[in-house]
Enzyme design. Sequence first.
Site, PDB file in Angstrom:
ATOM      1  N   LYS A 166      -1.356  14.625  -1.624  1.00  0.00           N
ATOM      2  CA  LYS A 166      -1.830  13.720  -0.581  1.00  0.00           C
ATOM      3  C   LYS A 166      -0.921  13.768   0.640  1.00  0.00           C
ATOM      4  CE  LYS A 166      -0.650   9.442  -0.135  1.00  0.00           C
ATOM      5  NZ  LYS A 166      -0.453   7.977  -0.066  1.00  0.00           N
ATOM      6  N   ASN A 167       0.388  13.754   0.413  1.00  0.00           N
ATOM      7  CA  ASN A 167       1.333  13.690   1.527  1.00  0.00           C
ATOM      8  C   ASN A 167       1.438  14.993   2.300  1.00  0.00           C
ATOM      9  OD1 ASN A 167       1.862  11.029   0.972  1.00  0.00           O
ATOM     10  ND2 ASN A 167       3.743  11.432  -0.178  1.00  0.00           N
TER      11      ASN A 167
ATOM     12  N   CYS B 126       1.148   0.796   2.742  1.00  0.00           N
ATOM     13  CA  CYS B 126       1.834  -0.003   1.728  1.00  0.00           C
ATOM     14  C   CYS B 126       2.943  -0.837   2.357  1.00  0.00           C
ATOM     15  CB  CYS B 126       2.437   0.903   0.649  1.00  0.00           C
ATOM     16  SG  CYS B 126       1.212   1.685  -0.406  1.00  0.00           S
TER      17      CYS B 126
ATOM     18  N   ARG C 116       9.039   0.132   8.601  1.00  0.00           N
ATOM     19  CA  ARG C 116       9.035   1.575   8.838  1.00  0.00           C
ATOM     20  C   ARG C 116       8.735   1.788  10.318  1.00  0.00           C
ATOM     21  NH1 ARG C 116       5.537   4.454   4.113  1.00  0.00           N
ATOM     22  NH2 ARG C 116       4.122   2.693   4.320  1.00  0.00           N
TER      23      ARG C 116
ATOM     24  N   ASP D 102       9.694   7.780  -3.861  1.00  0.00           N
ATOM     25  CA  ASP D 102       8.352   7.588  -4.401  1.00  0.00           C
ATOM     26  C   ASP D 102       8.262   7.852  -5.902  1.00  0.00           C
ATOM     27  OD1 ASP D 102       7.256   6.714  -2.074  1.00  0.00           O
ATOM     28  OD2 ASP D 102       6.243   8.582  -1.549  1.00  0.00           O
TER      29      ASP D 102
ATOM     30  N   ARG E 236      -5.319   5.109  -3.951  1.00  0.00           N
ATOM     31  CA  ARG E 236      -4.905   5.704  -2.679  1.00  0.00           C
ATOM     32  C   ARG E 236      -4.041   6.944  -2.903  1.00  0.00           C
ATOM     33  NH1 ARG E 236      -1.795   1.859   0.860  1.00  0.00           N
ATOM     34  NH2 ARG E 236      -1.651   3.808   2.007  1.00  0.00           N
TER      35      ARG E 236
END
Length: 427
Positions: free
Chosen positions: A22-23, A117, A122, A305, A397
């Site tokens: 995903k990233n 999230c 951030r 993560d 997600r």
Amino acid sequence: MTRLVVRGGKRLEGTLPSMGAKNAALPIMAACLLVSGPVVLERVPRLIDVEVMISILEFLGAKVVYHSNGRMEIDSSNVDKFRAPYELVKKIHASFDITGPLLARFRQAEVPLPGGCVLGYRGVTFHIDGFRALGAEVELEHGHLIAKASELKGAHILIGRSSVGATKNIMMTACLAKGTTVLENAAREPEVVDLADFLNACGAKISGAGTTEITVEGVKALHGATHRIISDRLEAGTWLLAGAITNGKVTITDIHPAYLGAFLDKLTETGAEVERGKDFITVKSPKVIGPAEILTAPFPGFPTDMQPQFISYLSVADGTSIVTETIFDGRFMYVAELLRMGANISITDRTAVIKGVHQLTGAPVEAPDIRAGVALLLAALRAEGETSIGGVKYIDRGYERPEERLHLLGADVMRCVTEESGLEAKT
């Protein structure tokens, strides 16, 4: 409301192919805004965040076709907007990845500050510094970043702290700037390398990705290409832990072990047997899980993560573990839910002290974010009895069909639709 209902206590064993990351997929989708002509992306995971990014690209004027096999075709030839919609951007933090491509393409961009999230603050300071160094005027007005430039020129840019987001955005913007851009203290994550590989396939001239210094030679235009998204190291690590926490043995294929080096080192430290093949990883649970000390850090350090999942694993270790979080100040919000399951964890500032317990017990819990959600899922797999996990939208997600993936390993997990009065249906 959708919940995952887990009946724990089963030993997980088997082999799973890795999924697309995903990233990596999200910034590459955003980078398609730079490209004149069609792009084909392979192995794009079917996730809520991906669907949101599709909606953002379509709002801006792109044509997107997403096939059931993970193949995605994006044509940004008719993109004619540089203003992104708040209602979509607020949903995922990665939506801010469109800012650099829009600025490079239109010499202006108006993008709401990102959502996603709730992991703590951030900021976008390093992004702004990079855009300004390339020649843009940048202002923050009414919750939006507004950037304009009559011309973008290459520059020598020092990123104040290793930032994946800033590295991606500046690198994408620099692709269509005049001259040479050098990024110092660039993020080294595999997803940054994958983005650079995609851009190079489209005609960009980027070197040094994967090191702390990236050089970008600006070009006039980028063309279409076909690109396969790299494996999701975070999903792979999560399912490896699913085997380790349940006294099982799990293999993930089509994954480069180097993506998870620090994580695998810590698993070995706890007594797990780890086999690192050319393109697979196998983890066998130790007879007794040992304690560990972990400090999260940018790649190649231990990934933030994977911190929540590893704390679930350490919660049943024989001994006391210490985990210090250096990236996000709101990363420990899930710990209260683990306490409901019988874990013994105390938090002081950014450090968690985990005193291992013999057994966790099932309980109703709520996921506050993506990684916290799968941390609770891992704990539920080990727990005695039934655990009902809410906040499944967060898990969805970042993880494609998690209950189906776990079924293949022997887990008892059901996705249930509920009402306040109780269960309505099971699937």
